[in-house]
Design a protein around this motif. Structure first.
Motif, PDB file in Angstrom:
ATOM      1  N   SER A  48      19.871  14.724 -16.911  1.00 24.48           N
ATOM      2  CA  SER A  48      19.829  16.054 -17.519  1.00 24.48           C
ATOM      3  C   SER A  48      18.654  16.184 -18.485  1.00 24.48           C
ATOM      4  CB  SER A  48      21.141  16.342 -18.258  1.00 24.48           C
ATOM      5  OG  SER A  48      21.136  15.709 -19.523  1.00 24.48           O
ATOM      6  N   GLY A  49      17.922  15.073 -18.692  1.00 26.36           N
ATOM      7  CA  GLY A  49      16.703  15.167 -19.493  1.00 26.36           C
ATOM      8  C   GLY A  49      16.781  14.531 -20.858  1.00 26.36           C
ATOM      9  N   LYS A  50      17.656  13.552 -21.035  1.00 30.19           N
ATOM     10  CA  LYS A  50      17.702  12.858 -22.318  1.00 30.19           C
ATOM     11  C   LYS A  50      17.499  11.368 -22.107  1.00 30.19           C
ATOM     12  CE  LYS A  50      20.316  15.932 -25.213  1.00 30.19           C
ATOM     13  NZ  LYS A  50      21.301  16.755 -24.480  1.00 30.19           N
ATOM     14  N   LYS A  51      16.893  10.763 -23.095  1.00 31.39           N
ATOM     15  CA  LYS A  51      16.769   9.309 -23.043  1.00 31.39           C
ATOM     16  C   LYS A  51      18.132   8.704 -23.349  1.00 31.39           C
ATOM     17  CE  LYS A  51      14.078   5.474 -24.828  1.00 31.39           C
ATOM     18  NZ  LYS A  51      13.133   4.993 -25.852  1.00 31.39           N
ATOM     19  N   VAL A  52      18.478   7.632 -22.637  1.00 31.42           N
ATOM     20  CA  VAL A  52      19.818   7.043 -22.786  1.00 31.42           C
ATOM     21  C   VAL A  52      19.716   5.535 -22.983  1.00 31.42           C
ATOM     22  CG1 VAL A  52      21.955   6.523 -21.536  1.00 31.42           C
ATOM     23  CG2 VAL A  52      21.012   8.826 -21.441  1.00 31.42           C
ATOM     24  N   TYR A  53      20.529   5.010 -23.878  1.00 30.04           N
ATOM     25  CA  TYR A  53      20.731   3.566 -23.969  1.00 30.04           C
ATOM     26  C   TYR A  53      22.165   3.263 -23.585  1.00 30.04           C
ATOM     27  CZ  TYR A  53      16.551   3.524 -26.983  1.00 30.04           C
ATOM     28  OH  TYR A  53      15.296   3.663 -27.499  1.00 30.04           O
TER      29      TYR A  53
END
Length: 592
Positions: free
Chosen positions: A150-155
């Motif tokens: 969806s367009g977010k950076k994720v850890y």
RNA sequence: GGUCGCGUAGCUCAGUUGGAUAGAGCAACUCACUUCUAAUGAGUAGGUCAAAGGUUCGAAUCCUUUCGCGAUCACCA
């Protein structure tokens, strides 16, 4: 500008021209199958601004739109619904604009956007993973992938609960009854071996309780005074004091468990970007408590315990530090959250994948972090999910009524193998390839079965009736993908020709419409933290395709342009199936 | 008891910010494989959307009450 925005604009313009009235919004829905049209304007809400007969207003708007919007070919009015027929060229142009875009529907993270940390799994290290963990893992992994798309950076992260009384129980039982057994000596997976001793502890513990009761001790007292429990508690204290022998045993047995977990995670197809261990974090949070007292968020009672008063928010008072100054679970969680933002500076929010039995805990945790004034505290979400129950009721590790994660994956793969071999479509396939395929299908069935259900709902899992491979299932969708690949393998010419104009078959138009929904579906799934939305979308797409496949000839089509266009649509459908299944952590096969 | 969640076809589930006659799959019954993979498609049957009120032009969806199921309310994790 997409078609809906364009029409909304024109409806507003038309309303102004016809009635000299400005309207703020226009309501749309997809036209129902039984009526002619593609997009429907709902007239009822407009009656607020202009009293009158909805059918008449719809008629006037329809006339205005068909004269002023070239894409609108025809219209009809049914009650208060204005159905608009959109020109085929519009759909063809749209399709051409997405056909070669391999990341259609996925957004790329913006430069300065904050990252989201998704926590899932977080097992205790005293027993193997079971079906409950499987739901947790699949949900957490999938939601992380969806948020990423969806367009977010994720850890992706987990906190491994590697210390505490539970692991001491396994350690003690192994020490007492293990005779030096190791995974190597027994051939057992490490987590299974350690789990066996957890069960062994419980058996011995129950035996000792019974003994005490037979000697006249009350049940309540017996439960807290058995020698084996006291010894385990002593072991925990020794561990906290860093006693070498205990720490060495702890390290050894935890390592067995980690080795075992790694195998399970790998088979399940989940991964993590950063690991936390409770043994490193269990002392965190205490310094924040002191700060909180200064800020007036917490207060100290006479006995020295520290509390947070949440009665104004409709909750209770919650302890955050014991009278002896030691931390409770809440303290650790406060500290760990803060630590994570220190470790990864771009984290601006967190998702905790934890069962719904901890709803209250997270409500309190988030509230406390907000009160402490952290700006990221408003972006915390508890991805709460329902328990997985068996027909016999709850799963209980100690009583052995669990569905083991490794066993389950093996069984699913086995079922896939039996079904595949019955159907016998795999001649000429290498044995290695086949086994890979059975795993893809078996795990696809399992993952889809779990992820298609809204996370909030409980799942009843009946091992006897097992998981379906037909209908709304993973294999059904995988099968459709394989079918399309089979068609594409048969194409002997270049089908990249861009088709500009064509009379669309109804099924083709339906497919393009369904494809067009993919980007907003990804956004919606991310906003709702719901893999089920992706699963249901994919199912609808596939159902639509199978209907197309059965009713329309693709490679047998005489007209070259039509044939090319149908191959292109099929290709795109397969691409989107692959993309959306990747969000669920499910692989797709080239044939099956 | 307080709080939170859930309740839709026999079973498993969908149902977008309230919109047209509540949709799928499984199971049952029909039909379609010398034709691009039948793990499929086309169809029949199956509903008091837990119940009752309310808001609205319109309610499975929003509000209230009741019933049922589950979770939670530890100086446990």
């Amino acid at each position: 500008m997409n078609i809906q925005n364009l029409i909304a604009f024109k409806v507003k313009e038309g309303f102004l021209r016809l009635y000299q009235i400005e309207i703020p919004t226009v309501e749309f829905q997809a036209t129902r199958k039984e009526f002619e049209g593609d997009i429907t304007v709902v007239v009822f809400p407009l009656l607020k601004y202009k009293k009158g007969n909805p059918a008449e207003i719809g008629e006037n708007l329809g006339k205005y739109l068909s004269e002023n919007v070239p894409e609108i070919k025809k219209y009809n009015v049914v009650q208060g619904f204005l159905n608009l027929v959109i020109d085929d060229v519009f759909y063809i142009n749209f399709f051409n604009s997405i056909f070669t875009n391999s990341t259609f529907g996925f957004e790329i993270p913006k430069e300065n956007d904050k990252a989201i940390m998704v926590e899932y799994s977080s097992p205790n290290t005293n027993k193997p993973l079971h079906l409950g963990h499987v739901r947790n893992n699949l949900l957490g992994f999938s939601v992380a992938e969806i948020i990423k798309a969806s367009g977010k950076k994720v850890y992706k992260t987990q906190i491994i609960n590697d210390r505490g009384i539970h692991i001491c129980k396994s350690m003690l039982a192994w020490k007492l009854f293990g005779n030096g057994e190791t995974p190597q000596s027994t051939g057992l997976k490490g987590d299974k071996l350690v789990g066996n001793y957890y069960v062994k502890f419980d058996q011995e513990y129950k035996k000792q309780i019974a003994e005490l009761i037979s000697k006249g001790t009350s049940e309540e007292e017996a439960k807290t005074t058995t020698p084996i429990l006291s010894e385990a508690q002593q072991m925990l204290r020794n561990w906290e004091n860093g006693e070498e022998e205990v720490v060495a045993l702890w390290k050894k047995m935890n390592q067995w468990v980690y080795d075992g977990f790694e195998v399970t995670y790998k088979n399940l197809g989940v991964d993590f970007d950063k690991l936390y261990y409770e043994s490193d974090t269990y002392l965190l949070g205490k310094d924040v408590i002191a700060e909180g007292i200064e800020k007036g968020v917490f207060y100290k009672k006479e006995d020295g315990s520290v509390w947070c008063d949440l009665t104004d928010e409709g909750l209770d008072e919650k302890i955050v530090l014991r009278s002896d100054g030691t931390a409770v679970y809440m303290t650790q969680d406060i500290g760990t959250a803060i630590q994570r933002v220190k470790d990864l500076k771009d984290v601006g929010g967190m998702v905790y994948t934890v069962g719904n039995e901890q709803d209250y805990h997270f409500q309190v945790l988030f509230l406390i972090l907000k009160k402490l004034g952290f700006d990221w505290a408003k972006n915390l979400f508890h991805l709460s999910y329902g328990m997985v129950d068996l027909p016999s009721g709850k799963m209980k590790s100690r009583e052995g009524t669990v569905v083991d994660a490794d066993d389950l994956m093996i069984e699913m793969t086995e079922t896939a193998k039996i079904i595949s071999e019955e159907l016998g479509k795999l001649e000429g396939y290498l044995e290695v390839k086949k086994n890979e395929l059975f795993k893809t299908i078996g795990l696809g069935a399992l993952k889809y079965f779990i992820l298609k259900v809204d996370p909030k709902k409980r799942i009843l899992f009946d091992p006897k009736s097992s998981v379906d491979f037909q209908g709304n299932t993973g294999p059904f969708i995988q099968y459709t993908y394989a079918r399309i690949q089979s068609i594409i393998r048969k194409v002997t010419f270049d089908y990249s020709l861009e088709i500009k104009e064509l009379e669309l078959h109804e099924k083709e138009k339906d497919l393009i419409k369904q494809l067009a929904l993919f980007p907003e579906t990804v956004q919606q799934a991310a906003a709702n933290y719901s893999p089920a939305i992706i699963a249901n979308y994919t199912y609808d797409l596939v159902k639509e395709f199978n209907s197309f496949y059965q009713n329309v000839s693709i490679l047998g089509e005489e007209n070259h342009e039509k044939k090319v266009f149908r191959i292109q649509i099929s290709k795109k459908v397969a691409d989107v199936i692959k993309q959306s299944f990747s969000l669920l952590g499910i692989n797709v096969p080239e044939r099956m």
